[in-house]
Motif scaffolding. Structure first.
Motif, PDB file in Angstrom:
ATOM      1  N   LEU B 369       0.847  -1.186   0.000  1.00  0.00           N
ATOM      2  CA  LEU B 369       0.000   0.000   0.000  1.00  0.00           C
ATOM      3  C   LEU B 369       0.885   1.238   0.000  1.00  0.00           C
ATOM      4  O   LEU B 369       1.873   1.296   0.719  1.00  0.00           O
ATOM      5  CB  LEU B 369      -0.900  -0.003   1.231  1.00  0.00           C
ATOM      6  CG  LEU B 369      -1.988  -1.065   1.197  1.00  0.00           C
ATOM      7  CD1 LEU B 369      -2.620  -1.224   2.571  1.00  0.00           C
ATOM      8  CD2 LEU B 369      -3.052  -0.724   0.170  1.00  0.00           C
ATOM      9  N   ASP B 370       0.510   2.215  -0.808  1.00  0.00           N
ATOM     10  CA  ASP B 370       1.299   3.430  -0.897  1.00  0.00           C
ATOM     11  C   ASP B 370       0.927   4.357   0.260  1.00  0.00           C
ATOM     12  O   ASP B 370      -0.082   5.060   0.224  1.00  0.00           O
ATOM     13  CB  ASP B 370       1.018   4.106  -2.248  1.00  0.00           C
ATOM     14  CG  ASP B 370       1.947   5.290  -2.461  1.00  0.00           C
ATOM     15  OD1 ASP B 370       2.514   5.784  -1.468  1.00  0.00           O
ATOM     16  OD2 ASP B 370       2.096   5.704  -3.627  1.00  0.00           O
ATOM     17  N   GLN B 371       1.761   4.323   1.302  1.00  0.00           N
ATOM     18  CA  GLN B 371       1.441   5.076   2.521  1.00  0.00           C
ATOM     19  C   GLN B 371       1.347   6.574   2.250  1.00  0.00           C
ATOM     20  O   GLN B 371       0.529   7.269   2.823  1.00  0.00           O
ATOM     21  CB  GLN B 371       2.506   4.833   3.602  1.00  0.00           C
ATOM     22  CG  GLN B 371       2.672   3.372   3.995  1.00  0.00           C
ATOM     23  CD  GLN B 371       1.460   2.832   4.727  1.00  0.00           C
ATOM     24  OE1 GLN B 371       0.677   3.587   5.274  1.00  0.00           O
ATOM     25  NE2 GLN B 371       1.308   1.519   4.728  1.00  0.00           N
ATOM     26  N   GLY B 372       2.193   7.063   1.352  1.00  0.00           N
ATOM     27  CA  GLY B 372       2.231   8.497   1.092  1.00  0.00           C
ATOM     28  C   GLY B 372       0.903   9.005   0.545  1.00  0.00           C
ATOM     29  O   GLY B 372       0.287   9.906   1.123  1.00  0.00           O
ATOM     30  N   THR B 373       0.434   8.391  -0.553  1.00  0.00           N
ATOM     31  CA  THR B 373      -0.828   8.874  -1.113  1.00  0.00           C
ATOM     32  C   THR B 373      -1.983   8.600  -0.161  1.00  0.00           C
ATOM     33  O   THR B 373      -2.925   9.381  -0.096  1.00  0.00           O
ATOM     34  CB  THR B 373      -1.134   8.204  -2.472  1.00  0.00           C
ATOM     35  OG1 THR B 373      -1.398   6.830  -2.241  1.00  0.00           O
ATOM     36  CG2 THR B 373      -0.019   8.369  -3.448  1.00  0.00           C
ATOM     37  N   MET B 374      -1.869   7.516   0.600  1.00  0.00           N
ATOM     38  CA  MET B 374      -2.938   7.235   1.558  1.00  0.00           C
ATOM     39  C   MET B 374      -3.060   8.364   2.564  1.00  0.00           C
ATOM     40  O   MET B 374      -4.141   8.849   2.859  1.00  0.00           O
ATOM     41  CB  MET B 374      -2.673   5.924   2.294  1.00  0.00           C
ATOM     42  CG  MET B 374      -3.047   4.697   1.489  1.00  0.00           C
ATOM     43  SD  MET B 374      -2.520   3.191   2.277  1.00  0.00           S
ATOM     44  CE  MET B 374      -3.597   3.140   3.686  1.00  0.00           C
ATOM     45  N   ARG B 375      -1.895   8.759   3.091  1.00  0.00           N
ATOM     46  CA  ARG B 375      -1.908   9.812   4.102  1.00  0.00           C
ATOM     47  C   ARG B 375      -2.481  11.102   3.535  1.00  0.00           C
ATOM     48  O   ARG B 375      -3.321  11.744   4.146  1.00  0.00           O
ATOM     49  CB  ARG B 375      -0.486  10.037   4.622  1.00  0.00           C
ATOM     50  CG  ARG B 375      -0.426  10.900   5.857  1.00  0.00           C
ATOM     51  CD  ARG B 375       0.568  10.346   6.845  1.00  0.00           C
ATOM     52  NE  ARG B 375       0.271   8.964   7.191  1.00  0.00           N
ATOM     53  CZ  ARG B 375       1.192   8.086   7.548  1.00  0.00           C
ATOM     54  NH1 ARG B 375       2.452   8.422   7.595  1.00  0.00           N
ATOM     55  NH2 ARG B 375       0.844   6.857   7.874  1.00  0.00           N
ATOM     56  N   SER B 376      -2.052  11.442   2.297  1.00  0.00           N
ATOM     57  CA  SER B 376      -2.516  12.725   1.766  1.00  0.00           C
ATOM     58  C   SER B 376      -4.009  12.640   1.426  1.00  0.00           C
ATOM     59  O   SER B 376      -4.758  13.584   1.664  1.00  0.00           O
ATOM     60  CB  SER B 376      -1.684  13.137   0.555  1.00  0.00           C
ATOM     61  OG  SER B 376      -1.953  12.284  -0.530  1.00  0.00           O
ATOM     62  N   THR B 377      -4.456  11.505   0.867  1.00  0.00           N
ATOM     63  CA  THR B 377      -5.880  11.378   0.568  1.00  0.00           C
ATOM     64  C   THR B 377      -6.697  11.498   1.843  1.00  0.00           C
ATOM     65  O   THR B 377      -7.713  12.209   1.893  1.00  0.00           O
ATOM     66  CB  THR B 377      -6.181   9.992  -0.067  1.00  0.00           C
ATOM     67  OG1 THR B 377      -5.183   9.724  -1.028  1.00  0.00           O
ATOM     68  CG2 THR B 377      -7.539   9.976  -0.688  1.00  0.00           C
ATOM     69  N   ALA B 378      -6.231  10.795   2.880  1.00  0.00           N
ATOM     70  CA  ALA B 378      -6.973  10.837   4.139  1.00  0.00           C
ATOM     71  C   ALA B 378      -7.002  12.250   4.684  1.00  0.00           C
ATOM     72  O   ALA B 378      -8.037  12.738   5.136  1.00  0.00           O
ATOM     73  CB  ALA B 378      -6.342   9.883   5.144  1.00  0.00           C
TER      74      ALA B 378
END
Lengths: 326, 503
Positions: B369-378
């Motif tokens: 899972l791409d943590q970076g995009t996850m964090r920014s999306t969240a």
């Protein structure tokens, strides 16, 4: 007619003690038909002696389960207590008088229980982990104490606890009876008994009601430790040899008895009558298998049957709770 | 004068200030209402006053002596007793044990419980509450209202001088509420001070003498009830004017479009009968009706939770005569269930994880899972939805009810479901969060999602829906356009008549 049978079955499942009692009765009838010597005084006495220590510990462990916790360290605890008792009492080692050995053994049991309880309630570690650790650690300490030797020379004072009788009934059975009565009093007639059930029934509400959750949890573990000490004192001296393997697997047998007796693994529910029936049933089974003349296989079967019983009991609980929901 | 006075109470959890410098007083013989949005700090204040929690700073005085904070039993002994929103009930115990656990009556130097006295007192209290309850049956087998009564009785066995009631009518019927109000007035005449917490403002205006409003953990002020009206009270709670007019939305529906879903003659014995409707992309179809009219049952059938007996659903280019939850999800149907805590959220997981659960597949890359995009999306979602949280990595259970509901609905914003079923999306959500939830629903519709909205609140249905279907006894009472629907018409159609009653 079919509905009637279903109703009776539902009643038996719901009122566990009644169901187990009927089951025990049927089993007794069956085994007596095959082998009438089963009902002889000597055999019944043997079963009672076998059941006594299990019953004593079950009375404590039931309360642990009622609070929603579990204690799987009682087997190793018994092993350690046996080693301590042996080392203190044996003629060739400590040779301490029974008046010292008995309270010390009980005290160590209670302290170990206190430690379990403190780790669960105050340190906040899940009880399965705490007691799993204790299960291993205590066995290790036992082996250190025994150092690969056996104790064969217990003094007669201690031996009496295991082999003595009063009015023809063994000391251990009297002790189990006393523990059972004390537990009945504790559960039904004391504030702490009511609180134990309340905590297991709804931990969140217990907090809102200001119940002393942590001290009560420590209490049930310490009480179980103390009762393990009692069980050690009346069962280990029956053996002529104390080694480091005493109590191996005992925790599973006790948990099976308690759960088969209708105690909920999630807490809140537990009935001493049911637990007593569970103990009688589980200790009878191995004897029954022998009397059913199954030969060598009998001993192999008892474990498998023990497992089936615990699964059956949990299935029954599950079935009840589903029924209540609908 | 007898009074309970709080002095600069503060409490924080982690870095969040749950309470800031609260000073208020409750005078014996008054009903003092405590109002505020979800998350305003009401529960924390109640927990402190009842001894469940200890404040970080500040004091509580009762009759000019400090109360022993953080000790429920000691505070109860002073006559300050709380009835919490979740009933303090031990389901496996009977009524007597439920009332007396923690304050048992003992005799013979404490080695024996005085069962007779406890049983007698239990029967007396339940009688004064007008409840004929069994004292031997486990309380868990009683109805919700009866359990609430047992919880109430537990508070009343004390000679209470200050009674704290947290949302006492949440699970009571109108008749039971009326009897509770009667009881409150009796207690008030006996000189008991009552702190009354409720979201239902009509109750506040009916019962209270004074009102204290909390907002974001701080006290906004205390007013005599006669100095307030509904609008000014709401204004104090929210801190801004709430538009009374419905949130307007431009019609997203182009009538020429192919419907997303077409339901014909759907039947399930004992639940609903001959239900037909269709929803177009971007359209909000409201489903109105009384509790038990079959609304949730239809929703559950559409989502494949329950089977249906006959009829069919035309959806995703196929005609379904039966479908499973997996079918529903695979074809872009999403459902927000009524009970968000139990069915809509993974409470111990973080806000971020909860928000991204339905769209995890979008964030997969070669190393997982791409943590970076996850964090920014969240992070985007949190701002977009206006979720009040210390950080997206906090567990969802740490949020207030309204903010939890924003997650439950808002998590679909990034997945573009073709049909979203919302079952009572704003139940238990406070005034401010409610309009934000409405905004989220409209944003979803604007993106082309067809929405089936079940709500018992007529103003909500009227303001959000493009068309409204009214159900009664499992039967469709007609579909109205937004223009022709009014509260009166909806209510009239949802009340059972002789023809529509039996099914």
């Amino acid at each position: 007619m079919k509905g009637g049978i279903r109703k009776v079955f539902a009643y038996m499942v719901r009122y566990r003690a009644a169901g187990l009692f009927l089951f025990i009765f049927c089993l007794l009838t069956l085994v007596t038909l095959v082998n009438p010597t089963f009902l002889e005084w000597q055999n019944l006495r043997d079963i009672a002696v076998q059941a006594a220590p299990i019953c004593i510990i079950s009375c404590g462990l039931m309360l642990v389960l009622v609070t929603g916790e579990i204690d799987i360290s009682v087997g190793s605890m018994m092993g350690l207590l046996a080693a301590c008792m042996g080392a203190m009492a044996s003629l060739s080692r400590g040779n301490w008088p029974p008046g010292v050995v008995i309270p010390l053994t009980l005290g160590i049991g209670m302290l170990l229980g206190l430690l379990n309880g403190w780790l669960v309630a105050y340190a906040g570690i899940p009880s399965i982990i705490v007691t799993l650790g204790m299960l291993t650690a205590l066995r290790g300490v036992t082996e250190l104490i025994m150092a690969g030797t056996w104790i064969t020379d217990l003094p007669s004072g201690i031996r009496f606890l295991g082999t003595g009788t009063w009015l023809g009934i063994p000391v251990s059975v009297w002790t189990a009876l006393a523990v059972f009565l004390v537990s009945l009093w504790l559960v039904h007639q004391t504030a702490i008994g009511k609180r134990i059930y309340a905590i297991g029934s709804n931990p969140h509400a217990a907090r809102l009601a200001g119940l002393p959750i942590k001290p009560i949890k420590v209490f049930v573990f310490a009480w179980t430790g103390l009762l393990t000490g009692v069980a050690t004192l009346v069962s280990v001296p029956q053996l002529s040899v104390v080694d480091s393997g005493i109590g191996v697997g005992l925790e599973l047998l006790v948990i099976t008895c308690v759960v088969v007796g209708g105690t909920a693994v999630n807490g809140g529910i537990g009935n001493l009558g049911g637990v007593l029936c569970g103990v009688v049933l589980m200790t009878m089974i191995s004897t029954v298998l022998i009397f059913m003349k199954l030969g060598e296989d009998a001993t192999y079967w008892s474990r498998a049957i023990q497992g089936l019983f615990i699964l059956g009991a949990i299935l029954a609980d599950h079935w009840i709770s589903n029924q209540r929901k609908t | 004068m007898e009074r309970l006075k709080t002095n600069a109470l503060s409490k924080s959890y982690g870095g969040t200030h749950a309470l800031k410098d609260i000073s208020m007083d409750i005078i014996a013989g008054e009903v003092h209402a405590l109002c505020g949005e979800n998350g305003a700090g009401k529960s924390t204040l109640i927990k402190i006053l009842s001894g469940v929690e200890r404040p970080d700073t500040g004091k509580v005085h009762w009759r000019d002596a400090p109360l022993p904070l953080g000790k429920v039993d000691a505070i109860e002994a002073h006559g300050v007793v709380a009835v919490h929103q979740e009933p303090v009930i031990f389901p496996h115990l009977n009524a007597v044990d439920n009332l007396f656990v923690g304050r048992e009556h003992a005799m013979a130097c404490g080695i024996w419980l005085n069962q007779a006295s406890m049983r007698k007192q239990t029967q007396n209290i339940l009688a004064t509450l007008g409840e004929a309850l069994s004292v031997t049956e486990p309380v868990g087998e009683m109805s919700l209202a009866q359990r609430q009564m047992v919880s109430m009785a537990r508070a009343l066995i004390h000679q209470c001088r200050i009674l704290i009631l947290d949302e006492p009518t949440a699970s009571l019927s109108a008749r039971e509420s009326a009897s509770l109000f009667g009881r409150i007035n009796v207690l008030k005449e006996q000189g008991v001070g009552i702190l009354y917490v409720s979201h239902r403002l009509e109750e506040v205006f009916k019962l209270a003498d004074r009102v204290t409003v909390l907002r974001d953990g701080a006290s906004v002020g205390t007013w005599a009830i006669k100095d307030l009206n509904r609008d000014t009270l709401i204004k104090h709670m929210v801190g801004r004017e709430v538009p009374v007019a419905p949130p307007t939305s431009s019609p997203n529906v182009k009538p020429t479009k192919q419907p997303v879903i077409e339901v014909s003659a759907l039947c399930r014995k004992g639940a609903f009968n001959d239900i037909s409707f269709h929803i177009q992309p971007g359209e909000i179809l409201g489903m109105s009706g009384l509790v038990g009219a079959g609304r949730s049952e239809i929703a559950r059938a559409l989502f494949g939770v329950d089977r249906f007996d006959s009829g069919n659903i035309l959806y995703g280019g196929r005609t379904w005569t039966s479908l499973t939850i997996q079918d529903a999800i695979a074809h872009g149907i999403a459902m927000v269930p009524e009970d968000r805590q139990l069915q809509g959220l993974v409470l111990p997981l973080s806000v971020e994880t909860n928000l991204l659960l339905p769209s995890l597949a979008n964030h997969e890359c070669f190393r997982g899972l791409d943590q970076g995009t996850m964090r920014s999306t969240a992070g985007d979602l949190v701002t977009q939805l206006g979720i009040k949280t210390e950080s997206p990595s906090k567990p969802a259970e740490s949020l207030s009810g309204g903010n939890q509901q924003k997650i439950v609905i808002g998590k679909w914003l990034h997945t573009h479901p073709t049909l979203l079923i919302l079952d009572e999306p704003t139940r238990g959500v406070d005034v401010g969060a409610k309009s934000e939830v409405h905004r989220i629903i409209q944003a979803l519709a604007a993106k082309g999602t067809a929405i089936l909205l079940i709500s018992s609140e007529l103003p909500e249905i009227l303001s959000l829906s493009d068309r409204i279907m009214v159900l009664c006894g499992g039967c469709n009472q007609g579909i109205l356009s937004r223009q022709e629907a009014t509260q009166e018409i909806l209510l009239r159609r949802s009340l059972p008549t002789d023809s529509g009653r039996d099914i």
